[in-house]
Scaffold this motif. Structure first.
Motif, PDB file in Angstrom:
ATOM      1  N   ARG A   1       0.823  -1.209   0.000  1.00 15.21           N
ATOM      2  CA  ARG A   1       0.000   0.000   0.000  1.00 15.21           C
ATOM      3  C   ARG A   1       0.857   1.259   0.000  1.00 15.21           C
ATOM      4  NH1 ARG A   1      -3.712  -2.749   3.587  1.00 15.21           N
ATOM      5  NH2 ARG A   1      -2.920  -1.605   5.395  1.00 15.21           N
ATOM      6  N   GLY A   2       2.009   1.180   0.666  1.00 13.52           N
ATOM      7  CA  GLY A   2       2.895   2.342   0.721  1.00 13.52           C
ATOM      8  C   GLY A   2       3.800   2.459  -0.479  1.00 13.52           C
ATOM      9  N   GLY A   3       3.736   1.499  -1.384  1.00 14.05           N
ATOM     10  CA  GLY A   3       4.564   1.549  -2.582  1.00 14.05           C
ATOM     11  C   GLY A   3       6.047   1.380  -2.306  1.00 14.05           C
ATOM     12  N   ILE A   4       6.378   0.689  -1.212  1.00 12.63           N
ATOM     13  CA  ILE A   4       7.791   0.470  -0.861  1.00 12.63           C
ATOM     14  C   ILE A   4       8.228  -0.831  -1.519  1.00 12.63           C
ATOM     15  CG2 ILE A   4       9.447   0.279   1.020  1.00 12.63           C
ATOM     16  CD1 ILE A   4       7.447   1.711   2.804  1.00 12.63           C
ATOM     17  N   LEU A   5       8.707  -0.712  -2.750  1.00 12.55           N
ATOM     18  CA  LEU A   5       9.032  -1.866  -3.576  1.00 12.55           C
ATOM     19  C   LEU A   5      10.480  -1.817  -4.037  1.00 12.55           C
ATOM     20  CD1 LEU A   5       5.893  -1.889  -5.893  1.00 12.55           C
ATOM     21  CD2 LEU A   5       6.251  -3.254  -3.833  1.00 12.55           C
ATOM     22  N   ASP A   6      11.047  -2.987  -4.194  1.00 11.97           N
ATOM     23  CA  ASP A   6      12.368  -3.109  -4.810  1.00 11.97           C
ATOM     24  C   ASP A   6      12.138  -3.380  -6.297  1.00 11.97           C
ATOM     25  OD1 ASP A   6      14.933  -4.033  -5.703  1.00 11.97           O
ATOM     26  OD2 ASP A   6      15.454  -4.388  -3.609  1.00 11.97           O
ATOM     27  N   VAL A   7      12.423  -2.374  -7.117  1.00  7.99           N
ATOM     28  CA  VAL A   7      12.202  -2.489  -8.553  1.00  7.99           C
ATOM     29  C   VAL A   7      13.485  -2.989  -9.208  1.00  7.99           C
ATOM     30  CG1 VAL A   7      11.588  -1.263 -10.664  1.00  7.99           C
ATOM     31  CG2 VAL A   7      10.514  -0.632  -8.474  1.00  7.99           C
ATOM     32  N   PRO A   8      13.433  -4.071 -10.000  1.00 11.15           N
ATOM     33  CA  PRO A   8      14.653  -4.638 -10.583  1.00 11.15           C
ATOM     34  C   PRO A   8      15.368  -3.645 -11.499  1.00 11.15           C
ATOM     35  CG  PRO A   8      12.790  -6.130 -10.839  1.00 11.15           C
ATOM     36  CD  PRO A   8      12.227  -4.832 -10.366  1.00 11.15           C
ATOM     37  N   ASN A   9      16.700  -3.723 -11.480  1.00  7.83           N
ATOM     38  CA  ASN A   9      17.519  -2.995 -12.442  1.00  7.83           C
ATOM     39  C   ASN A   9      18.575  -3.948 -12.986  1.00  7.83           C
ATOM     40  OD1 ASN A   9      19.734  -3.064 -10.575  1.00  7.83           O
ATOM     41  ND2 ASN A   9      18.886  -1.268  -9.540  1.00  7.83           N
ATOM     42  N   HIS A  10      19.528  -3.422 -13.741  1.00  7.95           N
ATOM     43  CA  HIS A  10      20.492  -4.296 -14.420  1.00  7.95           C
ATOM     44  C   HIS A  10      21.430  -5.019 -13.441  1.00  7.95           C
ATOM     45  CE1 HIS A  10      22.758  -0.567 -13.800  1.00  7.95           C
ATOM     46  NE2 HIS A  10      23.861  -1.270 -13.944  1.00  7.95           N
ATOM     47  N   ARG A  11      21.488  -4.574 -12.184  1.00  6.69           N
ATOM     48  CA  ARG A  11      22.340  -5.222 -11.208  1.00  6.69           C
ATOM     49  C   ARG A  11      21.562  -6.170 -10.287  1.00  6.69           C
ATOM     50  NH1 ARG A  11      24.594   0.139 -11.051  1.00  6.69           N
ATOM     51  NH2 ARG A  11      23.099   0.644  -9.403  1.00  6.69           N
ATOM     52  N   SER A  12      20.251  -6.243 -10.480  1.00  5.24           N
ATOM     53  CA  SER A  12      19.418  -7.020  -9.555  1.00  5.24           C
ATOM     54  C   SER A  12      19.509  -8.515  -9.822  1.00  5.24           C
ATOM     55  CB  SER A  12      17.947  -6.585  -9.677  1.00  5.24           C
ATOM     56  OG  SER A  12      17.798  -5.218  -9.358  1.00  5.24           O
ATOM     57  N   SER A  13      19.233  -9.287  -8.769  1.00  3.28           N
ATOM     58  CA  SER A  13      19.157 -10.740  -8.888  1.00  3.28           C
ATOM     59  C   SER A  13      17.714 -11.205  -8.985  1.00  3.28           C
ATOM     60  CB  SER A  13      19.833 -11.401  -7.672  1.00  3.28           C
ATOM     61  OG  SER A  13      21.194 -11.079  -7.623  1.00  3.28           O
ATOM     62  N   HIS A  14      16.766 -10.268  -9.072  1.00  2.00           N
ATOM     63  CA  HIS A  14      15.355 -10.626  -9.181  1.00  2.00           C
ATOM     64  C   HIS A  14      14.768  -9.965 -10.426  1.00  2.00           C
ATOM     65  CE1 HIS A  14      15.307  -6.727  -7.185  1.00  2.00           C
ATOM     66  NE2 HIS A  14      14.038  -6.594  -7.512  1.00  2.00           N
ATOM     67  N   VAL A  15      13.569 -10.394 -10.804  1.00  2.00           N
ATOM     68  CA  VAL A  15      12.979  -9.912 -12.053  1.00  2.00           C
ATOM     69  C   VAL A  15      11.617  -9.255 -11.854  1.00  2.00           C
ATOM     70  CG1 VAL A  15      14.212 -11.586 -13.488  1.00  2.00           C
ATOM     71  CG2 VAL A  15      11.993 -12.206 -12.526  1.00  2.00           C
ATOM     72  N   LEU A  16      11.068  -9.332 -10.647  1.00  2.00           N
ATOM     73  CA  LEU A  16       9.753  -8.754 -10.382  1.00  2.00           C
ATOM     74  C   LEU A  16       9.841  -7.751  -9.232  1.00  2.00           C
ATOM     75  CD1 LEU A  16       7.517 -11.967 -10.498  1.00  2.00           C
ATOM     76  CD2 LEU A  16       7.749 -10.235 -12.288  1.00  2.00           C
ATOM     77  N   PRO A  17       9.078  -6.636  -9.303  1.00  2.00           N
ATOM     78  CA  PRO A  17       9.020  -5.715  -8.156  1.00  2.00           C
ATOM     79  C   PRO A  17       8.500  -6.462  -6.923  1.00  2.00           C
ATOM     80  CG  PRO A  17       8.055  -4.709 -10.106  1.00  2.00           C
ATOM     81  CD  PRO A  17       8.267  -6.158 -10.444  1.00  2.00           C
ATOM     82  N   THR A  18       9.195  -6.293  -5.812  1.00  2.00           N
ATOM     83  CA  THR A  18       8.878  -7.031  -4.592  1.00  2.00           C
ATOM     84  C   THR A  18       8.913  -6.090  -3.394  1.00  2.00           C
ATOM     85  OG1 THR A  18       9.941  -8.994  -5.558  1.00  2.00           O
ATOM     86  CG2 THR A  18       9.555  -9.022  -3.174  1.00  2.00           C
ATOM     87  N   PRO A  19       7.947  -6.200  -2.473  1.00  2.00           N
ATOM     88  CA  PRO A  19       7.954  -5.334  -1.280  1.00  2.00           C
ATOM     89  C   PRO A  19       9.272  -5.434  -0.516  1.00  2.00           C
ATOM     90  CG  PRO A  19       5.888  -6.522  -1.423  1.00  2.00           C
ATOM     91  CD  PRO A  19       6.778  -7.109  -2.480  1.00  2.00           C
ATOM     92  N   ARG A  20       9.832  -4.276  -0.187  1.00  2.00           N
ATOM     93  CA  ARG A  20      11.105  -4.211   0.528  1.00  2.00           C
ATOM     94  C   ARG A  20      10.866  -3.591   1.906  1.00  2.00           C
ATOM     95  NH1 ARG A  20      13.636  -0.735  -2.622  1.00  2.00           N
ATOM     96  NH2 ARG A  20      13.268   1.093  -1.310  1.00  2.00           N
ATOM     97  N   GLY A  21      11.260  -4.302   2.949  1.00  2.00           N
ATOM     98  CA  GLY A  21      11.023  -3.824   4.308  1.00  2.00           C
ATOM     99  C   GLY A  21      10.444  -4.900   5.196  1.00  2.00           C
TER     100      GLY A  21
END
Length: 322
Positions: A24-44
């Motif tokens: 709800r707060g939009g606190i997401l880890d959005v993937p970039n070229h250095r990420s090990s994931h491929v989908l936006p995922t809640p961070r926190g």
């Protein structure tokens, strides 16, 4: 056992609510070229771990266990700094200042004197190493779980209540978070989680220095973290690359991206090797334990190069779940 179970089940039960709040707060880890994931995922998701630890320590206090509250509060404050960094980003100076201040509080909790210096040095090192290594599913939960179990058993063996209760609460929170992070990540710890766990590990080490617990056994679960982070920093310094810039050069990252092992397989490998090193320091003479540590750490650091032959240009890239 009660602090461990409470920490585990409170963390496990709080995770869905924390995930909903983060979405709800939009606190997401959005993937970039250095990420090990491929989908936006809640961070926190570390907020759930924080709640689990607080409930566990409060229950232990109610049961008459001597809880090192000052050291624990310092670790919790570091988690709060991590959450602020998750939300808005903090300057390196602010983060480092908070880590040093937290370490000083841990030194006070352990008895002051030279332990103030120990806390001020150990805490930033441990917090940043845990933060650097928190890059694939399950690695922090499993590795910190190994540390927590070690501190728990070691504290019980030497009659150090403050140490074992920190270890039990830490292990419970780490393992309680694991189902939400691996094998498929529905939550990331975020800096709140890595700072909290790094702070708890540092608190246990500093508080343990005041007891009869072996500091070598207590730090042994971090051996692979230290080896991986240390070699990366040396390589980057040698070519004048920014030391604090995000990258994908860690051995654990290359095992997933180059060798294409699943995240959970690499996380289990790291935790398993850390357990071997810890057992060596607990059971063997220091010369033999040092040899085991060197062999295990070198093998891990070199493993991506050895395993690279498994990955060919014709092999499709692995779509990671982190």
């Amino acid at each position: 056992m009660t602090p461990f179970l409470l920490s585990l089940f409170v963390t496990l039960g709080a995770a869905p609510a924390v995930r909903s709040l983060l979405l709800r707060g939009g606190i997401l880890d959005v993937p970039n070229h250095r990420s090990s994931h491929v989908l936006p995922t809640p961070r926190g998701g570390g907020l759930a771990c924080l709640l689990g630890v607080v409930v566990a320590l409060a229950s232990a206090q109610a049961l008459g266990v001597r809880v090192p509250w000052l050291a624990a509060v310092a670790a919790i404050a570091l988690g709060a700094i991590g959450f602020a960094d998750d939300r808005a980003g903090l300057s390196p100076v602010v983060r480092l200042s908070g880590q040093v201040a937290g370490g000083l509080l841990m030194g006070v909790a352990a008895g002051g004197g030279w332990l103030l210096v120990a806390g001020a040095v150990i805490t930033p090192v441990v917090v940043n190493i845990v933060n650097f290594m928190d890059g694939i599913n399950g690695i922090t939960s499993l590795s910190v779980g190994v540390w927590g179990a070690t501190a728990w058993l070691l504290g019980v063996s030497v009659g150090a209540e403050p140490l074992w209760v920190l270890g039990a609460a830490t292990a419970g929170a780490a393992l309680g978070f694991l189902p939400w992070n691996a094998p498929t990540a529905r939550l990331f710890l975020g800096d709140v989680g890595s700072y909290l766990f790094g702070g708890l590990v540092a608190a246990g080490i500093v508080v343990g220095l005041e007891t009869e617990a072996s500091p070598l056994v207590l730090t042994a679960p971090l051996a692979l973290y230290l080896a991986d982070t240390g070699t990366v920093l040396v390589r980057r310094a040698a070519r004048a690359a920014p030391l604090m810039e995000a990258h994908c050069e860690h051995a654990y990252q290359r095992l997933t991206s180059v060798v294409r092992l699943p995240h959970i397989a690499v996380a289990l490998l790291v935790a398993g090797m850390a357990s071997v090193v810890t057992a060596a320091w607990a059971l063997l003479a220091w010369e033999a334990a040092l040899l085991v540590t060197a062999v295990v750490c070198i093998a891990f650091v070199l493993s991506p190069s050895v395993g690279r032959g498994r990955a060919t240009d014709k092999t499709p890239a692995l779509r990671t779940t982190r």
